[in-house]
Design an enzyme around this catalytic site. Structure first.
Site, PDB file in Angstrom:
ATOM      1  CD  GLU A 117      -1.199 -10.105  -0.557  1.00 25.63           C
ATOM      2  OE1 GLU A 117      -0.400  -8.982  -0.993  1.00 25.63           O
ATOM      3  OE2 GLU A 117      -0.632 -10.968  -0.374  1.00 25.63           O
TER       4      GLU A 117
ATOM      5  CG  ASP B 180       0.431 -13.901   1.702  1.00 25.04           C
ATOM      6  OD1 ASP B 180       0.656 -14.593   2.378  1.00 25.04           O
ATOM      7  OD2 ASP B 180       1.143 -12.769   1.557  1.00 25.04           O
TER       8      ASP B 180
ATOM      9  CD  GLN C 135       2.429 -13.084  -2.161  1.00 26.59           C
ATOM     10  OE1 GLN C 135       1.771 -12.590  -1.378  1.00 26.59           O
ATOM     11  NE2 GLN C 135       3.115 -12.497  -3.095  1.00 26.59           N
TER      12      GLN C 135
ATOM     13  CD  GLU D 168       4.632 -11.449   0.104  1.00 28.53           C
ATOM     14  OE1 GLU D 168       3.565 -11.751   0.318  1.00 28.53           O
ATOM     15  OE2 GLU D 168       4.820 -10.130  -0.450  1.00 28.53           O
TER      16      GLU D 168
HETATM   17  O1  LIG Z   1       2.328  -7.911   2.048  1.00 28.17           O
HETATM   18  C1  LIG Z   1       2.166  -8.976   1.409  1.00 28.17           C
HETATM   19  O2  LIG Z   1       1.585  -9.931   1.555  1.00 28.17           O
HETATM   20  C2  LIG Z   1       2.267  -8.579   0.127  1.00 28.17           C
HETATM   21  O3  LIG Z   1       2.105  -9.424  -0.999  1.00 28.17           O
HETATM   22  C3  LIG Z   1       2.529  -7.204  -0.563  1.00 28.17           C
HETATM   23  O4  LIG Z   1       2.506  -7.434  -1.874  1.00 28.17           O
HETATM   24  C4  LIG Z   1       1.802  -6.171  -0.020  1.00 28.17           C
HETATM   25  O5  LIG Z   1       2.025  -5.635   1.128  1.00 28.17           O
HETATM   26 MG   LIG Z   2       1.758 -11.217   0.109  1.00 25.84          MG
END
Ligand SMILES: O=C(O)C(=O)[C@@H](O)CO
Ligand SMILES: [Mg+2]
Length: 259
Positions: free
Chosen positions: A139, A174, A200, A236
């Site tokens: 990631e 993300d 995410q 998240e």
């Molecule tokens: O911070 C994030 O974005 C994450 O997905 C964590 O798993 C890693 O710090």
């Molecule tokens: Mg993340």
């Protein structure tokens, strides 16, 4: 209808992990994911997952010496033993609870030696994870929250994935981190979808509920629907007040998208 995974690293942090899993179920989430569950006995997590019927989508490898600013070990030259212990710990725990993905955290490093170390450790991780059928994720993180983190862009992660050359490694996309670093999210999701293992979301720039800020998630979710992406999307974010009080977005996003 869109499906969502509650990231229990940020949501219901005040609850023990098994109770956070139950809270996610009660709130209507379709799956859960977390960061570092290692202090919780696997039996307790496993029975909360069984009881709720939720899948644990992912866990992370440990970060190392957090007080000293470490944020992962896998790209740190000279730390291979610790990095591999962390990978073994994560794959074993993930296997016990039936988790789908393990996110191998790179750490703060740069340069060719770091890249080579990361690739070798990821090959080790992929081989270990193959038998239990676990996907390894990497990631990119943004440079404001995690200065000096080895992985900072989508394309850099894809180059590493290519160099690792194993079938069970993908990108954790993300949207929060990648909007800060690069933007152009729709294009990147369209172009790289086959290499993406998990997505995410959070608002940008404040990393709170995904219903405000500079990313229009109605648009992103509609695009993912058109692309045929059907996996639960990871929520998240850090709740602005309490997790429960901020969940209005969940109903709206579900109703407005058919993901
Ligand atoms: O911070 C994030 O974005 C994450 O997905 C964590 O798993 C890693 O710090
Ligand atoms: Mg993340």
């Amino acid at each position: 209808m869109a499906r969502f995974s509650a990231n229990l690293g940020f949501l219901w942090q005040e609850l023990p992990l098994p109770d956070a899993i139950r809270a996610a179920k009660a709130a209507g989430f379709d799956a859960v994911e977390c960061h570092w569950p290692y202090e919780v006995p696997v039996e307790a997590v496993r029975s909360a997952l069984r009881e709720t019927g939720l899948k644990m989508l992912g866990i992370n490898t440990i970060r190392g010496d957090v007080a000293a600013g470490e944020n992962g070990l896998a790209a740190l030259p000279g730390r291979e033993n610790q990095a591999r212990d962390a990978i073994q710990q994560a794959v074993a725990y993930a296997t016990e609870i039936g988790a789908v993905n393990v996110h191998v955290m790179a750490g703060r490093a740069s340069g060719e030696a770091a890249r080579e170390t990361f690739i070798a450790n990821l090959q080790f991780a992929c081989e270990l994870a193959a038998e239990p059928g676990i996907m390894i994720l990497i990631e990119p993180l943004n440079h404001r929250d995690v200065p000096g983190y080895f992985l900072q862009t989508c394309e850099q992660a894809l180059e590493v994935i290519e160099a690792v050359g194993r079938p069970n490694i993908k990108l954790m996309f993300d949207c929060y981190h990648l909007q800060i670093m690069q933007g152009d999210l729709t294009f990147r999701l369209q172009t790289y979808l086959n290499s993406i293992g998990h997505i995410q979301i959070a608002s940008v720039p404040d990393r709170r509920e995904p219903d405000h800020g500079e990313i229009n998630y109605h648009h992103i979710l509609a695009q993912l629907n058109e692309l045929g992406y059907r996996q639960p999307i990871g929520a998240e974010y850090r709740p602005a007040t309490s997790t429960d009080a901020g969940l209005g977005w969940l109903k709206t996003f579900r109703e407005k998208t058919s993901l």
